[in-house]
Scaffold this motif. Structure first.
Motif, PDB file in Angstrom:
ATOM      1  N   GLY A  99       0.866  -1.091  -0.006  1.00  0.00           N
ATOM      2  CA  GLY A  99       0.164   0.006  -0.073  1.00  0.00           C
ATOM      3  C   GLY A  99       0.815   1.434   0.211  1.00  0.00           C
ATOM      4  N   ASN A 100       2.271   1.158   0.070  1.00  0.00           N
ATOM      5  CA  ASN A 100       2.813   2.310  -0.077  1.00  0.00           C
ATOM      6  C   ASN A 100       3.489   2.632  -1.302  1.00  0.00           C
ATOM      7  OD1 ASN A 100       2.639   2.869   2.987  1.00  0.00           O
ATOM      8  ND2 ASN A 100       4.070   0.915   3.298  1.00  0.00           N
ATOM      9  N   PRO A 101       3.527   3.924  -1.719  1.00  0.00           N
ATOM     10  CA  PRO A 101       3.963   4.109  -3.051  1.00  0.00           C
ATOM     11  C   PRO A 101       5.578   4.071  -3.010  1.00  0.00           C
ATOM     12  CG  PRO A 101       3.245   6.113  -2.109  1.00  0.00           C
ATOM     13  CD  PRO A 101       2.703   5.161  -1.338  1.00  0.00           C
ATOM     14  N   ILE A 102       6.227   3.202  -3.840  1.00  0.00           N
ATOM     15  CA  ILE A 102       7.532   3.004  -3.964  1.00  0.00           C
ATOM     16  C   ILE A 102       8.274   3.458  -4.972  1.00  0.00           C
ATOM     17  CG2 ILE A 102       7.356   1.291  -2.169  1.00  0.00           C
ATOM     18  CD1 ILE A 102       7.982  -0.847  -4.622  1.00  0.00           C
ATOM     19  N   GLY A 103       7.775   3.822  -6.157  1.00  0.00           N
ATOM     20  CA  GLY A 103       8.267   4.064  -7.561  1.00  0.00           C
ATOM     21  C   GLY A 103       7.071   4.382  -8.509  1.00  0.00           C
ATOM     22  N   TYR A 104       7.825   5.050  -9.449  1.00  0.00           N
ATOM     23  CA  TYR A 104       6.800   5.362 -10.592  1.00  0.00           C
ATOM     24  C   TYR A 104       7.661   5.567 -11.858  1.00  0.00           C
ATOM     25  CZ  TYR A 104       8.857  10.063 -10.310  1.00  0.00           C
ATOM     26  OH  TYR A 104       9.779  10.947 -10.328  1.00  0.00           O
ATOM     27  N   ALA A 105       6.819   5.690 -13.056  1.00  0.00           N
ATOM     28  CA  ALA A 105       7.177   5.876 -14.264  1.00  0.00           C
ATOM     29  C   ALA A 105       6.023   6.527 -15.196  1.00  0.00           C
ATOM     30  CB  ALA A 105       7.809   4.730 -15.352  1.00  0.00           C
ATOM     31  N   TYR A 106       6.351   7.376 -15.917  1.00  0.00           N
ATOM     32  CA  TYR A 106       5.170   8.217 -16.702  1.00  0.00           C
ATOM     33  C   TYR A 106       5.868   8.720 -18.022  1.00  0.00           C
ATOM     34  CZ  TYR A 106       5.876  13.284 -15.410  1.00  0.00           C
ATOM     35  OH  TYR A 106       6.251  14.453 -15.071  1.00  0.00           O
ATOM     36  N   GLY A 107       4.708   8.908 -18.963  1.00  0.00           N
ATOM     37  CA  GLY A 107       5.159   9.578 -20.179  1.00  0.00           C
ATOM     38  C   GLY A 107       3.862   9.855 -20.949  1.00  0.00           C
ATOM     39  N   ASN A 108       3.916  10.328 -22.256  1.00  0.00           N
ATOM     40  CA  ASN A 108       2.994  10.473 -22.917  1.00  0.00           C
ATOM     41  C   ASN A 108       3.366  10.393 -24.446  1.00  0.00           C
ATOM     42  OD1 ASN A 108       4.338  13.410 -22.304  1.00  0.00           O
ATOM     43  ND2 ASN A 108       3.391  13.566 -24.248  1.00  0.00           N
ATOM     44  N   THR A 109       2.388  10.482 -25.425  1.00  0.00           N
ATOM     45  CA  THR A 109       2.712  10.372 -26.755  1.00  0.00           C
ATOM     46  C   THR A 109       3.327  11.512 -27.417  1.00  0.00           C
ATOM     47  OG1 THR A 109       0.759   8.540 -26.980  1.00  0.00           O
ATOM     48  CG2 THR A 109       1.695   9.586 -29.015  1.00  0.00           C
ATOM     49  N   ILE A 110       4.401  11.505 -28.017  1.00  0.00           N
ATOM     50  CA  ILE A 110       4.667  12.718 -28.659  1.00  0.00           C
ATOM     51  C   ILE A 110       4.842  12.327 -30.362  1.00  0.00           C
ATOM     52  CG2 ILE A 110       6.171  13.735 -27.045  1.00  0.00           C
ATOM     53  CD1 ILE A 110       8.743  12.530 -28.396  1.00  0.00           C
ATOM     54  N   ARG A 111       4.887  13.438 -31.322  1.00  0.00           N
ATOM     55  CA  ARG A 111       4.752  13.192 -32.700  1.00  0.00           C
ATOM     56  C   ARG A 111       5.723  14.195 -33.275  1.00  0.00           C
ATOM     57  NH1 ARG A 111       0.659   9.884 -33.429  1.00  0.00           N
ATOM     58  NH2 ARG A 111      -0.828   9.599 -32.033  1.00  0.00           N
ATOM     59  N   ALA A 112       5.605  14.043 -34.615  1.00  0.00           N
ATOM     60  CA  ALA A 112       6.785  14.964 -35.286  1.00  0.00           C
ATOM     61  C   ALA A 112       6.577  16.507 -34.911  1.00  0.00           C
ATOM     62  CB  ALA A 112       6.487  15.006 -36.909  1.00  0.00           C
ATOM     63  N   GLY A 113       7.517  17.153 -34.971  1.00  0.00           N
ATOM     64  CA  GLY A 113       7.311  18.687 -34.451  1.00  0.00           C
ATOM     65  C   GLY A 113       7.093  19.000 -33.115  1.00  0.00           C
ATOM     66  N   ASP A 114       7.053  17.805 -32.262  1.00  0.00           N
ATOM     67  CA  ASP A 114       6.923  18.288 -30.844  1.00  0.00           C
ATOM     68  C   ASP A 114       8.192  18.722 -30.118  1.00  0.00           C
ATOM     69  OD1 ASP A 114       7.432  17.065 -27.694  1.00  0.00           O
ATOM     70  OD2 ASP A 114       5.207  16.756 -28.307  1.00  0.00           O
ATOM     71  N   ARG A 115       8.144  19.630 -29.107  1.00  0.00           N
ATOM     72  CA  ARG A 115       9.297  20.453 -28.717  1.00  0.00           C
ATOM     73  C   ARG A 115      10.198  19.295 -28.010  1.00  0.00           C
ATOM     74  NH1 ARG A 115       8.454  21.695 -22.783  1.00  0.00           N
ATOM     75  NH2 ARG A 115      10.026  22.964 -23.061  1.00  0.00           N
TER      76      ARG A 115
END
Length: 179
Positions: free
Chosen positions: A64-80
């Motif tokens: 029940g205790n948060p110990i780690g994470y990963a996150y991201g999102n979709t990028i496409r051509a022209g994204d910064r």
């Protein structure tokens, strides 16, 4: 193997946001005094990333205790993400829908146990983008973090200076499904 629960979040709920901020503050504690790593800078980035297309986070819990994470999102051509590279990448790389892994972190007691890789792989498991990219500080862990990503199949392809406050980073890419 450590028995952890992995939870997906495609929206940044209050509980997920609080867990991400709590883990980040612990993982990055030695760096929080630096502008790019400050908690306020992270929360601003987190909120921005969560509003971008294809956002997803995986948070790992031990009893029940948060110990780690990963996150991201979709990028496409022209994204910064692509336009900040020191050298332009070829269109066959930047034109593909890509999962940009924006953050990954695991609390110290769980490092070296395979938890980071399990969280990473769980994030990738439901994705459809043909490739994944991330940026890493080459000095992190005296180069051990970059070397770890290489064992996960990532290849260094460029250098990035994401902001004036950020350290120079190495951009890495790997296919979603490895052969």
């Amino acid at each position: 193997m450590i028995d952890i629960e992995l939870r997906h979040h495609r929206e940044l709920t209050g509980d997920a946001r609080a867990a991400l901020i709590d883990i980040y503050a612990d993982v990055r504690a030695p760096l929080l005094h630096l502008p790019n790593y400050a908690l306020t800078a992270f929360t601003e980035r987190l909120d921005r990333h969560a509003s971008e297309p294809g956002f997803e986070a995986v948070i790992g819990y031990d009893h029940g205790n948060p110990i780690g994470y990963a996150y991201g999102n979709t990028i496409r051509a022209g994204d910064r993400w692509w336009t900040r590279m020191i050298r332009p990448l070829p269109a066959d790389v930047t034109d593909l829908p890509t999962l940009a892994l924006k953050e990954i972190g695991v609390r110290a007691p769980w490092r070296g146990t395979g938890v980071a890789r399990r969280i990473h792989d769980e994030l990738l498991s439901g994705r459809t983008e043909p490739q994944i990219t991330l940026m890493v500080n080459p000095a992190a862990g005296n180069g051990k973090v970059l070397a770890l990503y290489e064992t996960w199949g990532y290849e260094a392809v460029n250098e990035v200076q994401p902001s004036p406050q950020a350290p120079p980073l190495v951009a890495m890419i790997r296919p979603r499904v490895q052969i």
